[in-house]
Motif scaffolding. Structure first.
Motif, short mmCIF file in Angstrom:
data_model
loop_
_atom_site.label_atom_id
_atom_site.label_comp_id
_atom_site.label_asym_id
_atom_site.label_seq_id
_atom_site.Cartn_x
_atom_site.Cartn_y
_atom_site.Cartn_z
N LEU A 114 58.78 93.28 41.79
CA LEU A 114 59.85 94.16 40.91
C LEU A 114 61.09 93.33 40.97
CD1 LEU A 114 61.26 96.52 39.69
CD2 LEU A 114 61.76 97.77 42.02
N ALA A 115 61.51 92.89 42.05
CA ALA A 115 62.36 92.09 42.24
C ALA A 115 62.83 90.97 41.47
CB ALA A 115 62.46 92.00 43.99
N THR A 116 61.51 90.37 41.73
CA THR A 116 61.42 88.87 40.65
C THR A 116 62.50 89.09 38.88
OG1 THR A 116 60.13 87.93 42.06
CG2 THR A 116 60.13 87.06 39.64
N LEU A 171 65.22 104.54 49.53
CA LEU A 171 66.22 103.64 50.24
C LEU A 171 66.07 101.94 49.17
CD1 LEU A 171 66.56 104.29 54.13
CD2 LEU A 171 68.51 104.73 52.42
N VAL A 172 64.81 101.59 49.60
CA VAL A 172 64.04 100.19 48.64
C VAL A 172 64.70 100.19 47.15
CG1 VAL A 172 62.78 98.89 47.88
CG2 VAL A 172 62.89 99.54 50.28
N LEU A 173 64.39 100.61 46.57
CA LEU A 173 64.90 101.38 44.78
C LEU A 173 66.22 101.52 44.82
CD1 LEU A 173 61.94 103.36 43.81
CD2 LEU A 173 62.30 101.30 43.75
N THR A 174 67.18 102.18 45.90
CA THR A 174 68.06 102.87 45.78
C THR A 174 69.24 100.54 45.83
OG1 THR A 174 68.40 104.96 46.31
CG2 THR A 174 70.64 103.26 47.15
N GLY A 175 68.64 100.47 46.62
CA GLY A 175 69.94 99.65 47.08
C GLY A 175 69.09 97.60 46.10
N ILE A 176 68.96 97.88 45.93
CA ILE A 176 67.75 96.56 44.85
C ILE A 176 68.20 96.10 44.34
CG2 ILE A 176 66.02 97.90 42.81
CD1 ILE A 176 63.83 95.72 43.92
N LEU A 177 69.12 97.24 42.91
CA LEU A 177 69.84 96.55 42.23
C LEU A 177 71.37 95.86 42.81
CD1 LEU A 177 69.52 98.87 39.18
CD2 LEU A 177 68.78 96.80 39.82
N GLY A 185 75.11 91.59 39.82
CA GLY A 185 75.88 91.21 38.70
C GLY A 185 74.78 92.00 37.73
N ILE A 186 74.49 93.15 38.20
CA ILE A 186 73.44 93.89 37.21
C ILE A 186 73.95 95.34 36.69
CG2 ILE A 186 72.80 95.88 38.43
CD1 ILE A 186 70.49 93.83 37.12
N HIS A 187 73.03 95.31 35.78
CA HIS A 187 73.64 97.23 35.29
C HIS A 187 74.63 97.81 35.95
CE1 HIS A 187 69.39 97.17 34.93
NE2 HIS A 187 69.94 98.65 34.95
N PRO A 188 75.62 98.75 35.27
CA PRO A 188 75.65 99.82 35.77
C PRO A 188 74.92 101.24 36.29
CG PRO A 188 77.05 99.28 33.40
CD PRO A 188 76.03 98.56 33.76
N PHE A 189 75.17 101.42 36.82
CA PHE A 189 73.51 103.03 37.34
C PHE A 189 74.20 104.03 38.45
CE2 PHE A 189 73.48 100.33 40.77
CZ PHE A 189 72.39 100.72 41.54
#
Length: 309
Positions: free
Chosen positions: A125-127, A154-160, A165-169
């Motif tokens: 997912l991260a890649t 926690l993992v899913l919250t922190g990945i972006l 430099g990612i989109h707003p969420f």
């Protein structure tokens, strides 16, 4: 620093960087009214069929229900424990953004409350996110993520934010405010529609689907009376639906209590008595519950997991 502390730091970073919101929203899933502005979605045969014409359609795979309500409104509900290959198959659904009839700016809702990720899946997912972040940033107007509790959340919250430099969420604990954010005025109706699609895809009665979400959120601490009240059904109706599904409230409650207790033992430093209190049982009851599930005491289970066992 412990794993729990690192996870807390990651969540704090995500919250400060993007204003993540953990909101509680009690909505009656059952008995929602059809919104005249919300068109029904039809099921695609498979992902390829969905990608040929995503508008007003939905698709299911082993670990996902993906949907596209309009040219500017899409999402997916994720569940189970996919491996790395399954994650890449799930992510194919976002190729729908390439369809010529899709809007230039898209609102996205990702519900991952029932998702459990292993390290290989997380790396895949991260890649993918890192490779596609510029494209996502240019197309996604806002993403609303819905997560449960524990390490996966926690993992899913922190990945972006960790990618940068990612989109707003924004991140939520409940579907209501997430759908309201992305689809103002249609949030409740769309949340109900998607919930019913997921129940249909997974062959789950909508009442029982919502019951599972409630038990996941509370760790099995809700009584049957509390659950029936929140689901807007009678206790008798809830018991009947569980019986028809070959289940009982007591057994369901026990499964979620065990799951929550083991999660707390793995990921926190709470005393055993506090863990028992969190899941609504006595300390003696917790000892029995963990021993039946894992063959060891709560203290021994924690020791093994912290040692990497």
């Amino acid at each position: 620093m412990t794993d729990s502390a690192r996870s807390s730091d990651m969540l704090a970073h995500a919250t400060s960087a993007f204003g993540a919101a953990a909101l509680n929203w009690n909505r009656g899933v059952m008995g929602s009214q059809t919104n005249p502005m919300l068109q029904p979605m039809t099921q695609a045969h498979d992902t390829d069929d969905f990608l040929r014409n995503p508008l007003g359609r939905w698709v299911r795979s082993e670990h996902m229900v993906g949907w596209c309500q309009s040219p500017s409104l899409c999402g997916a509900t994720l569940f189970g424990c996919p491996d790395a290959d399954s994650v890449l198959q799930i992510l194919r659904v976002f190729d729908a953004f390439k369809h010529p009839e899709m809007a230039s700016q898209i609102g996205l809702v990702i519900d991952a409350r029932q998702l459990h990720v292993n390290m290989d899946a997380f790396e895949a997912l991260a890649t993918w996110l890192n490779t596609n972040r510029n494209k996502l940033k240019s197309r996604i107007r806002i993403q609303a993520g819905i997560v449960g509790t524990g390490v996966t959340a926690l993992v899913l919250t922190g990945i972006l934010p960790l990618l940068g430099g990612i989109h707003p969420f924004l991140v939520f604990n409940e579907p209501g405010p997430a759908f309201d954010l992305v689809a103002p005025g249609l949030g409740r109706a769309l949340a109900d529609q998607v919930s019913n699609l997921v129940c249909e895809a997974r062959q789950v009665d909508p009442v029982l689907g919502t019951l599972h979400q409630l038990m996941e959120r509370t760790g099995g601490s809700s009584s049957i009376a509390e659950a029936a009240r929140k689901l807007h059904v009678s206790k008798r109706t809830l018991q009947r639906k569980l019986t028809e599904a070959g289940d009982s409230f007591r057994e369901l409650q026990q499964r979620y209590r065990v799951r929550k207790a083991l999660e707390l033992l793995r990921t926190t430093s709470l005393k055993v008595a506090s863990v028992a209190d969190r899941v609504g049982v006595s300390e003696r009851g917790l000892n029995k519950m963990v021993h039946v599930a894992e063959g060891v005491s709560p203290a021994e289970y924690r020791r093994r997991k912290q040692a990497g066992g």
